[in-house]
Structures are given as structure tokens and as C-alpha cells.
Design a protein around this motif. Sequence first.
Motif, PDB file in Angstrom:
ATOM      1  N   CYS A 204       0.851  -1.191   0.000  1.00 52.74           N
ATOM      2  CA  CYS A 204       0.000   0.000   0.000  1.00 52.74           C
ATOM      3  C   CYS A 204       0.888   1.243   0.000  1.00 52.74           C
ATOM      4  O   CYS A 204       1.798   1.350   0.828  1.00 52.74           O
ATOM      5  N   PRO A 205       0.645   2.192  -0.907  1.00 54.65           N
ATOM      6  CA  PRO A 205       1.484   3.390  -0.945  1.00 54.65           C
ATOM      7  C   PRO A 205       1.235   4.333   0.243  1.00 54.65           C
ATOM      8  O   PRO A 205       2.028   5.224   0.491  1.00 54.65           O
TER       9      PRO A 205
ATOM     10  N   CYS B 210       0.124   3.158   3.709  1.00 52.65           N
ATOM     11  CA  CYS B 210       0.532   2.617   5.010  1.00 52.65           C
ATOM     12  C   CYS B 210       1.649   1.580   4.913  1.00 52.65           C
ATOM     13  O   CYS B 210       2.209   1.179   5.929  1.00 52.65           O
ATOM     14  N   GLY B 211       1.965   1.115   3.698  1.00 50.68           N
ATOM     15  CA  GLY B 211       3.053   0.156   3.512  1.00 50.68           C
ATOM     16  C   GLY B 211       2.666  -1.294   3.747  1.00 50.68           C
ATOM     17  O   GLY B 211       3.509  -2.179   3.662  1.00 50.68           O
ATOM     18  N   SER B 212       1.395  -1.557   4.041  1.00 57.11           N
ATOM     19  CA  SER B 212       0.943  -2.921   4.294  1.00 57.11           C
ATOM     20  C   SER B 212       1.029  -3.776   3.030  1.00 57.11           C
ATOM     21  O   SER B 212       0.849  -3.294   1.914  1.00 57.11           O
ATOM     22  N   THR B 213       1.276  -5.057   3.234  1.00 55.75           N
ATOM     23  CA  THR B 213       1.261  -6.014   2.127  1.00 55.75           C
ATOM     24  C   THR B 213      -0.036  -6.822   2.132  1.00 55.75           C
ATOM     25  O   THR B 213      -0.218  -7.703   1.306  1.00 55.75           O
ATOM     26  N   ASP B 214      -0.934  -6.511   3.043  1.00 56.40           N
ATOM     27  CA  ASP B 214      -2.223  -7.184   3.147  1.00 56.40           C
ATOM     28  C   ASP B 214      -3.209  -6.511   2.196  1.00 56.40           C
ATOM     29  O   ASP B 214      -4.032  -5.699   2.602  1.00 56.40           O
ATOM     30  N   ILE B 215      -3.068  -6.826   0.921  1.00 52.35           N
ATOM     31  CA  ILE B 215      -3.866  -6.172  -0.114  1.00 52.35           C
ATOM     32  C   ILE B 215      -4.560  -7.226  -0.971  1.00 52.35           C
ATOM     33  O   ILE B 215      -4.150  -8.381  -1.004  1.00 52.35           O
TER      34      ILE B 215
ATOM     35  N   LYS C 226      -6.262  -3.907   3.016  1.00 55.31           N
ATOM     36  CA  LYS C 226      -7.086  -4.369   4.124  1.00 55.31           C
ATOM     37  C   LYS C 226      -6.708  -3.680   5.437  1.00 55.31           C
ATOM     38  O   LYS C 226      -7.500  -3.631   6.354  1.00 55.31           O
ATOM     39  N   GLU C 227      -5.500  -3.144   5.499  1.00 56.84           N
ATOM     40  CA  GLU C 227      -5.015  -2.492   6.717  1.00 56.84           C
ATOM     41  C   GLU C 227      -5.632  -1.100   6.892  1.00 56.84           C
ATOM     42  O   GLU C 227      -6.230  -0.801   7.912  1.00 56.84           O
ATOM     43  N   CYS C 228      -5.473  -0.241   5.894  1.00 59.67           N
ATOM     44  CA  CYS C 228      -5.973   1.144   6.019  1.00 59.67           C
ATOM     45  C   CYS C 228      -7.298   1.360   5.284  1.00 59.67           C
ATOM     46  O   CYS C 228      -7.827   2.471   5.278  1.00 59.67           O
TER      47      CYS C 228
END
Length: 67
Positions: free
Chosen positions: A27-28, A30-35, A53-55
Motif C-alpha cells: 500500500c502506498p 501505510c506500507g501494508s502487504t495485506d492487499i 485491508k489495513e488502512c
Amino acid sequence: MKLYDLLDNAKCYEQIRQIRWPDGIKCPRCGSTDITRQGKDESQPDRQRYFCKECQRRFDDLTLSVF
């Protein structure tokens, strides 16, 4: 890579993904990889959409990039 390779939209977007996310899509914001992938853009069918899914935000291959 040669410049003429970027004249094809699909190859251009693939190259952008490889440069932007060499270790996998993040995610650009929050940096999460849970996408999850959320289909393609109607006007640019080679442009992938994603959902974090994070933000809880949507983004695509070009969100928050210099392009």
C-alpha cells in the motif's frame, strides 16, 4: 529493457510494478502487504486496482507516484 518495450501499455504497467514494488505490492499509504486485487481500470485496462485491508483504502499502479 529497451525503450520500444514501453510502447505497449501492458508491458509499461508491468515494468512500473516491478520498479515500484520489487518485493511485492505494498500500500502506498501505510506500507501494508495485506492487499487484494480489485480488477482493472475501465479506461486503462492494463492498470491494476488494489484494496488495502489495513488502512481500508483503494489504490492502483500509479497512486501516489510521479506518474
